[in-house]
Design a protein around this motif. Structure first.
Motif, short mmCIF file in Angstrom:
data_model
loop_
_atom_site.label_atom_id
_atom_site.label_comp_id
_atom_site.label_asym_id
_atom_site.label_seq_id
_atom_site.Cartn_x
_atom_site.Cartn_y
_atom_site.Cartn_z
N VAL A 148 -3.36 10.80 10.44
CA VAL A 148 -4.16 9.76 10.96
C VAL A 148 -2.76 8.93 11.78
O VAL A 148 -3.24 8.21 12.79
CB VAL A 148 -4.44 8.86 9.81
N TYR A 151 -2.92 10.57 15.08
CA TYR A 151 -3.93 10.36 15.84
C TYR A 151 -4.00 8.69 16.38
O TYR A 151 -4.23 8.55 17.51
CB TYR A 151 -5.14 10.38 15.06
N ALA A 152 -3.72 8.02 15.52
CA ALA A 152 -3.51 6.48 15.69
C ALA A 152 -2.53 6.27 16.94
O ALA A 152 -2.74 5.45 18.03
CB ALA A 152 -3.30 5.56 14.60
N ARG A 155 -3.88 7.55 20.27
CA ARG A 155 -5.00 6.99 20.89
C ARG A 155 -4.29 5.40 21.26
O ARG A 155 -4.72 4.93 22.26
CB ARG A 155 -6.37 6.64 19.97
N VAL A 163 -5.22 -2.14 17.61
CA VAL A 163 -5.90 -1.82 16.38
C VAL A 163 -5.41 -0.40 16.08
O VAL A 163 -5.32 -0.32 14.71
CB VAL A 163 -7.53 -1.68 16.42
N HIS A 164 -4.93 0.35 17.18
CA HIS A 164 -4.59 1.59 16.78
C HIS A 164 -2.96 1.46 15.87
O HIS A 164 -2.87 2.32 15.11
CB HIS A 164 -4.24 2.79 17.98
N ALA A 166 -2.36 -0.91 14.14
CA ALA A 166 -2.74 -1.03 12.84
C ALA A 166 -2.74 -0.18 12.03
O ALA A 166 -2.46 0.09 10.80
CB ALA A 166 -3.91 -2.15 12.81
N TRP A 167 -3.69 0.84 12.35
CA TRP A 167 -4.05 2.13 11.56
C TRP A 167 -2.61 3.00 11.36
O TRP A 167 -2.39 3.58 10.20
CB TRP A 167 -5.19 2.88 12.19
N LEU A 170 -0.98 1.23 8.33
CA LEU A 170 -1.78 1.24 7.08
C LEU A 170 -1.50 2.68 6.86
O LEU A 170 -1.34 2.97 5.43
CB LEU A 170 -3.40 1.11 7.25
N ALA A 171 -1.76 3.55 7.51
CA ALA A 171 -1.47 5.11 7.00
C ALA A 171 -0.04 5.15 6.45
O ALA A 171 0.20 5.90 5.52
CB ALA A 171 -1.53 6.09 8.11
N PHE A 174 -0.15 3.57 2.89
CA PHE A 174 -0.74 4.32 1.88
C PHE A 174 -0.12 5.72 1.44
O PHE A 174 -0.08 6.06 0.44
CB PHE A 174 -2.57 4.76 2.35
N LEU A 217 0.82 -3.68 -0.59
CA LEU A 217 -0.61 -3.68 -1.00
C LEU A 217 -1.05 -1.99 -1.32
O LEU A 217 -1.60 -1.93 -2.58
CB LEU A 217 -1.63 -4.07 0.05
N PHE A 218 -0.45 -1.07 -0.74
CA PHE A 218 -0.92 0.23 -1.04
C PHE A 218 0.04 1.04 -1.51
O PHE A 218 -0.02 2.42 -1.51
CB PHE A 218 -1.68 0.74 0.33
#
Lengths: 556, 33
Positions: A148, A151-152, A155, A163-164, A166-167, A170-171, A174, A217-218
């Motif tokens: 991810v 990929y983010a 992109r 937004v990418h 942000a991912w 997040l990846a 996690f 958080l994660f």
């Protein structure tokens, strides 16, 4: 996946057909299979049952160090499936699907849809990867989060949308909470992300604060806090950490690299018998090479020295290698050392894959199940090979592509068939004979559970105490709510016995090494165990025959 | 972000987002047990 793809040629159509077929097969398996991996039965998912009874902090039900120290962000995802009783492996399957999707999109963008479908089939031909993708272990989310992030980033560079980013953040968050090794990878990717933004102050600050928030958080901060509180170290007891990590620095890393790449050399499937001539010969050769380099036992977990070195090729989710495609991936990784092509995509991926294997070799002590730590790097090496096959056009290369696809198809079909619990018959057993299937890796616990049910039926008021060790297989006992089994360490058990809590007729199962001479043994159960040298383990069931507390002298 | 998660090209984000959401809820439930 095919909405804006150009027309496929024959190789692409064949690969697409088998890719969908294999994904459908593994999806159905993930839906019906119970928890089969022994690690999950010991701690990954067993811990959820215990936390549901006593929370995470200061939980008296936690009886193993592994219930406390490992991050649990990914394990916790399985909680609703534990309640449903089905679909335990769906989260891992979705990680596999997501990873395949990323590979498909990125390979298609550069080399076209034919290469993309062949890349998917080649990933599904890696036994260790598909076994992890149909399991409940927490290795495949590390690969998926990495995919991810890639990929983010891809992109983000193409579309320039925040937004990418942000991912990507997040990846990383996690990943850090899914497994302890995710901390290392997450740290590297966080530095990389910030480096990419070095000339953009505001986005860099946002990403930096986002990383802190995502890890909070994660990132399973709570398990690190609890581990630090109990053991004085956020990752666990220092003695255990020394055992799990490579203790021998660069020499250990080199020895582990030989073991990890040696395990990728495919010489045919392994069975569960003793007549595995070729694999034994390969393992002997690896042992001799390590001895010749004076690296015997260097870098390995002390429990898995080179005396027991064995390169298992297929069949078990915990121990399987990567099949013939894995061997081609290793060849591609090593090929990058001899063919300097830094501007070509295959070379970049192969070099990255080799560096990844080196990183694992340098940081993780070798055990028989190190392969699952390597799934991401073998996957990357496999994609590198597909890229190499599509990097240029020539008649002989087109022939090689077909040859590669035939090997990949054979491996993808063989992966479930060569496994003892992934084939079509196993899938039927997962539905029709679920109890036996669940404990197929460790049949002893199934036999004990069956016997306990029978004893409880005879005396419903009897309480069940399970005296455990750090590595007891507890989930199959815990998930039978009617047994109401209470886990106790030997120390806890001696304490309650001394306090007179045991009542006449109570049942005690022993899996610790401790002798319990003050109880009357009623049964000794043996069953084959594929992880044991002697292939059998014994667990005793005791019945408490006297209600008064035993004399203190007998309890030591 | 939620709207973007519905698009096919965002499948990996949708999967990751789903796993993270499940994880967050399950961990809260377990911690408070």
């Amino acid at each position: 996946m095919t909405a804006d793809a150009p027309p496929l040629s024959a190789i692409g159509r064949v690969a697409r057909f088998f890719a969908w077929g294999a994904l459908a097969y593994w999806g159905i398996y993930a839906l019906v299979a119970p928890v089969t991996t022994i690690d999950s039965q010991m701690y990954n998912l067993a811990r959820l049952e215990l936390a549901a009874r006593g929370g995470l902090f200061d939980n008296g039900y936690f009886t193993s160090v592994f219930h406390v120290i490992f991050p649990w962000s990914y394990d916790a995802v399985h909680l609703p499936f534990l309640r449903l009783g089905w679909g335990y492996a769906l989260p891992s399957f979705f990680c596999l699907v997501g990873t395949c999707f990323v590979v498909f999109k990125m390979v298609r963008a550069r080399f076209g849809a034919n290469a993309a479908w062949v890349a998917i089939v080649s990933l599904l031909a890696l036994p260790c990867l598909v076994y992890q993708g149909s399991s409940t272990k927490n290795d495949i989310p590390i690969l998926f989060c990495g995919a991810v992030w890639v990929y983010a980033r891809w992109r983000w560079r193409r579309e320039a949308k925040g937004v990418h980013l942000a991912w990507m953040v997040l990846a990383i968050g996690f990943m850090a909470g899914a497994k302890t090794t995710g901390l290392l990878y997450g740290f590297i990717l966080a530095l990389w992300t910030l480096w990419e933004l070095r000339s953009q102050r505001k986005p860099a600050l946002l990403v930096g604060s986002g990383l802190l928030g995502a890890v909070f958080l994660f990132g399973s901060v709570e398990t690190y806090v609890e581990s630090a509180r109990i053991y004085g170290h956020p990752l666990g007891p220092p003695a255990l950490l020394r055992r799990l990590g490579n203790p021998d620095g660069v020499r250990g890393g080199l020895a582990n690299l030989i073991r990890n790449l040696g395990g990728g050399l495919y010489v045919g499937p392994t069975s569960f018998g003793d007549d595995q001539v070729t694999v034994t010969a390969l393992s002997d050769a690896g042992r001799k090479l390590l001895g010749w380099l004076r690296l015997t036992d260097v870098g390995a977990d002390p429990r898995f020295g080179d005396r027991t070195l064995f390169f298992r090729q297929s069949g078990l989710e915990e121990l399987s290698g990567f099949g013939p495609i894995g061997m081609l991936a290793v060849t591609t990784m090593l090929g990058a050392c001899f063919r300097w092509r830094p501007r070509e995509r295959w070379w970049q991926l192969a070099a990255a894959a080799l560096l990844g294997v080196c990183l694992v070799s340098l940081t993780v002590a070798f055990t028989h199940w190190t392969n699952r730590y390597l799934i991401g790097w073998y996957a990357l090496g496999t994609v590198a090979l597909v890229c190499a096959l599509w990097e240029r056009e020539a008649p002989w290369i087109r022939t090689m592509r077909w040859g590669f696809l035939v090997v990949a198809l054979g491996s993808a079909i063989a992966a479930p068939l060569l496994s003892f619990n992934r084939g079509p018959a196993a899938m039927l057993a997962a539905v029709a004979d679920r109890d036996r299937f669940e404990t197929g890796t460790f049949p002893l616990v199934g036999k004990v559970r069956e016997r306990l049910r029978s004893l409880r039926a005879q005396s419903p008021d009897a309480r069940v105490y399970f005296v455990v060790s750090d590595e007891s297989v507890v989930l199959p006992i815990l998930e039978d709510q009617k047994l109401e089994a209470l886990l106790l360490t030997p120390t806890q058990f001696r304490r309650i016995a001394a306090q007179g809590y045991l009542a006449s007729g109570d049942l005690v199962i022993q899996e610790s090494e401790e002798d319990l001479p003050f109880l009357a043994r009623i049964e000794e159960i043996t069953a084959p165990n594929i992880f044991s040298d002697h292939r059998t383990l014994t667990r005793w069931i005791y019945r408490v025959v006297e209600s008064p507390a035993p004399k203190a002298g007998n309890l030591r | 972000m939620l709207r973007a998660a519905g698009k096919a090209e965002n499948l990996p984000y949708t999967i990751l987002g789903g796993l993270m959401l499940l994880s967050l809820v399950a961990r809260l439930v377990l911690i408070l047990s």
